[in-house]
Scaffold this motif. Structure first.
Motif, PDB file in Angstrom:
ATOM      1  N   LEU A 119       0.855  -1.183   0.000  1.00  0.00           N
ATOM      2  CA  LEU A 119       0.000   0.000   0.000  1.00  0.00           C
ATOM      3  C   LEU A 119       0.893   1.236   0.000  1.00  0.00           C
ATOM      4  CD1 LEU A 119      -2.113  -2.169   0.852  1.00  0.00           C
ATOM      5  CD2 LEU A 119      -3.183  -0.401   2.260  1.00  0.00           C
ATOM      6  N   PHE A 120       0.749   2.042  -1.043  1.00  0.00           N
ATOM      7  CA  PHE A 120       1.588   3.225  -1.224  1.00  0.00           C
ATOM      8  C   PHE A 120       0.705   4.477  -1.192  1.00  0.00           C
ATOM      9  CE2 PHE A 120       3.411  -0.370  -3.429  1.00  0.00           C
ATOM     10  CZ  PHE A 120       4.730  -0.355  -3.028  1.00  0.00           C
ATOM     11  N   LYS A 121       1.208   5.533  -0.536  1.00  0.00           N
ATOM     12  CA  LYS A 121       0.454   6.782  -0.441  1.00  0.00           C
ATOM     13  C   LYS A 121       1.279   7.942  -0.991  1.00  0.00           C
ATOM     14  CE  LYS A 121      -2.097   9.851   2.651  1.00  0.00           C
ATOM     15  NZ  LYS A 121      -2.542  10.141   4.039  1.00  0.00           N
ATOM     16  N   ASN A 122       0.617   8.773  -1.785  1.00  0.00           N
ATOM     17  CA  ASN A 122       1.247   9.973  -2.336  1.00  0.00           C
ATOM     18  C   ASN A 122       0.900  11.162  -1.427  1.00  0.00           C
ATOM     19  OD1 ASN A 122       2.200  12.149  -3.775  1.00  0.00           O
ATOM     20  ND2 ASN A 122       1.038  11.742  -5.634  1.00  0.00           N
ATOM     21  N   ASN A 123       1.868  11.624  -0.659  1.00  0.00           N
ATOM     22  CA  ASN A 123       1.660  12.755   0.252  1.00  0.00           C
ATOM     23  C   ASN A 123       1.974  14.101  -0.398  1.00  0.00           C
ATOM     24  OD1 ASN A 123       1.047  11.163   2.664  1.00  0.00           O
ATOM     25  ND2 ASN A 123       3.182  10.493   2.541  1.00  0.00           N
ATOM     26  N   GLY A 124       2.372  14.089  -1.652  1.00  0.00           N
ATOM     27  CA  GLY A 124       2.760  15.326  -2.323  1.00  0.00           C
ATOM     28  C   GLY A 124       1.625  15.956  -3.104  1.00  0.00           C
ATOM     29  N   HIS A 125       1.981  16.887  -4.005  1.00  0.00           N
ATOM     30  CA  HIS A 125       0.987  17.602  -4.795  1.00  0.00           C
ATOM     31  C   HIS A 125       1.107  17.291  -6.283  1.00  0.00           C
ATOM     32  CE1 HIS A 125       4.636  20.074  -4.880  1.00  0.00           C
ATOM     33  NE2 HIS A 125       4.219  20.478  -6.068  1.00  0.00           N
ATOM     34  N   ARG A 126       1.971  16.320  -6.626  1.00  0.00           N
ATOM     35  CA  ARG A 126       2.156  15.971  -8.028  1.00  0.00           C
ATOM     36  C   ARG A 126       1.582  14.588  -8.328  1.00  0.00           C
ATOM     37  NH1 ARG A 126       8.518  17.580  -8.994  1.00  0.00           N
ATOM     38  NH2 ARG A 126       8.753  18.025  -6.793  1.00  0.00           N
ATOM     39  N   VAL A 127       1.273  14.385  -9.581  1.00  0.00           N
ATOM     40  CA  VAL A 127       0.847  13.059 -10.052  1.00  0.00           C
ATOM     41  C   VAL A 127       2.092  12.293 -10.485  1.00  0.00           C
ATOM     42  CG1 VAL A 127      -0.496  11.803 -11.784  1.00  0.00           C
ATOM     43  CG2 VAL A 127      -1.385  13.943 -10.802  1.00  0.00           C
ATOM     44  N   TYR A 128       2.200  11.034 -10.051  1.00  0.00           N
ATOM     45  CA  TYR A 128       3.366  10.217 -10.408  1.00  0.00           C
ATOM     46  C   TYR A 128       2.919   8.938 -11.107  1.00  0.00           C
ATOM     47  CZ  TYR A 128       5.873  13.173  -7.077  1.00  0.00           C
ATOM     48  OH  TYR A 128       6.420  14.242  -6.415  1.00  0.00           O
ATOM     49  N   ARG A 129       3.650   8.603 -12.147  1.00  0.00           N
ATOM     50  CA  ARG A 129       3.550   7.275 -12.740  1.00  0.00           C
ATOM     51  C   ARG A 129       4.593   6.399 -12.044  1.00  0.00           C
ATOM     52  NH1 ARG A 129       3.838  10.939 -16.564  1.00  0.00           N
ATOM     53  NH2 ARG A 129       6.012  10.433 -17.015  1.00  0.00           N
ATOM     54  N   TYR A 130       4.268   5.172 -11.789  1.00  0.00           N
ATOM     55  CA  TYR A 130       5.205   4.321 -11.051  1.00  0.00           C
ATOM     56  C   TYR A 130       5.312   2.939 -11.687  1.00  0.00           C
ATOM     57  CZ  TYR A 130       0.945   2.339  -8.973  1.00  0.00           C
ATOM     58  OH  TYR A 130      -0.274   1.738  -8.788  1.00  0.00           O
ATOM     59  N   LYS A 131       6.418   2.309 -11.365  1.00  0.00           N
ATOM     60  CA  LYS A 131       6.683   0.944 -11.810  1.00  0.00           C
ATOM     61  C   LYS A 131       7.370   0.223 -10.650  1.00  0.00           C
ATOM     62  CE  LYS A 131       9.751   0.546 -15.023  1.00  0.00           C
ATOM     63  NZ  LYS A 131      10.392   0.576 -16.360  1.00  0.00           N
ATOM     64  N   ILE A 132       6.830  -0.918 -10.246  1.00  0.00           N
ATOM     65  CA  ILE A 132       7.304  -1.608  -9.041  1.00  0.00           C
ATOM     66  C   ILE A 132       8.023  -2.895  -9.416  1.00  0.00           C
ATOM     67  CG2 ILE A 132       6.605  -2.650  -6.837  1.00  0.00           C
ATOM     68  CD1 ILE A 132       4.087  -0.926  -6.950  1.00  0.00           C
ATOM     69  N   ALA A 133       9.066  -3.205  -8.642  1.00  0.00           N
ATOM     70  CA  ALA A 133       9.771  -4.485  -8.769  1.00  0.00           C
ATOM     71  C   ALA A 133      10.084  -4.995  -7.362  1.00  0.00           C
ATOM     72  CB  ALA A 133      11.046  -4.338  -9.575  1.00  0.00           C
TER      73      ALA A 133
END
Length: 208
Positions: A119-133
């Protein structure tokens, strides 16, 4: 009157002419001397004026050079400040904004095995694309989920079937004004050591 004519003879006339010539020459010489002195004074003042003009021009050139140097220094300072701001903005990006809240262990409904979800939370003000390994011992990585996380949003991503692993690695992309080149996988890279998984009470992700 005859006595005057008797006294004013040729010799005395010649002497008088000579005296007048001497006086005239002296007057002329004095006049020429005054003219020469005045010309010298005028030339000296002209020379002084020319030197003052040259000094003023040199001072103006120095002032212009100093102003140009100061403008260059100001521009360099502005560029340095801009780079510092951009670098600070980069450091305050996804690496700082996104946190791993927890890893949950949930049973698979049909296969009867346990799966791990991050479970990941974005605490910032930008939109992020992510890729997990998921990274195992020796640096071997297995690609996992990918997607987009918006400001304030919590996302749940499947990591792997429950098994020993070393860390979770996530690459992020998003708006960033810095001049740091993007990695092959993304602009930011963040990793977390494998945490102890928790079992949610309802065995479903609690996105809060």
């Amino acid at each position: 009157m005859a006595a005057v004519f008797e006294w004013f003879n040729v010799d005395r006339a010649a002497a008088l002419v000579a005296l007048v010539a001497v006086v005239a020459s002296t007057v002329y010489a004095h006049r020429q001397t005054r003219i020469a002195r005045e010309s010298t004074r005028i030339a000296r003042e002209a020379k002084d004026d020319a030197k003052r003009s040259a000094d003023a021009a040199e001072q103006q050139v120095k002032i212009a050079q100093d102003a140009r140097d100061e403008a260059h220094r100001s521009a360099d300072t502005a560029r340095d400040m801009s780079r510092m701001e951009a670098r600070r903005d980069h450091l305050n990006g996804a690496v700082k904004d996104v946190e791993l809240l927890r890893v949950e262990s949930r049973p698979h409904a049909r296969l009867g095995r346990w799966e791990l979800f991050g479970l990941f939370k974005n605490n910032g003000h930008r939109v992020y694309r992510y890729k997990i390994a998921v990274e195992y011992s020796g640096g071997v990585q297995t690609p996992s989920g990918r997607g987009i996380v918006r400001p304030g949003e919590v996302v749940s991503e499947h990591l792997l079937t429950e098994a020993p692993y070393d860390s979770i690695v996530v690459w992020f992309d998003g708006e960033c004004p810095c001049d740091v080149p993007d990695d092959l996988d993304g602009h930011w890279r963040k990793s977390w050591p494998a945490p102890e998984p928790v079992v949610p009470d309802d065995e479903h992700p609690a996105l809060q």
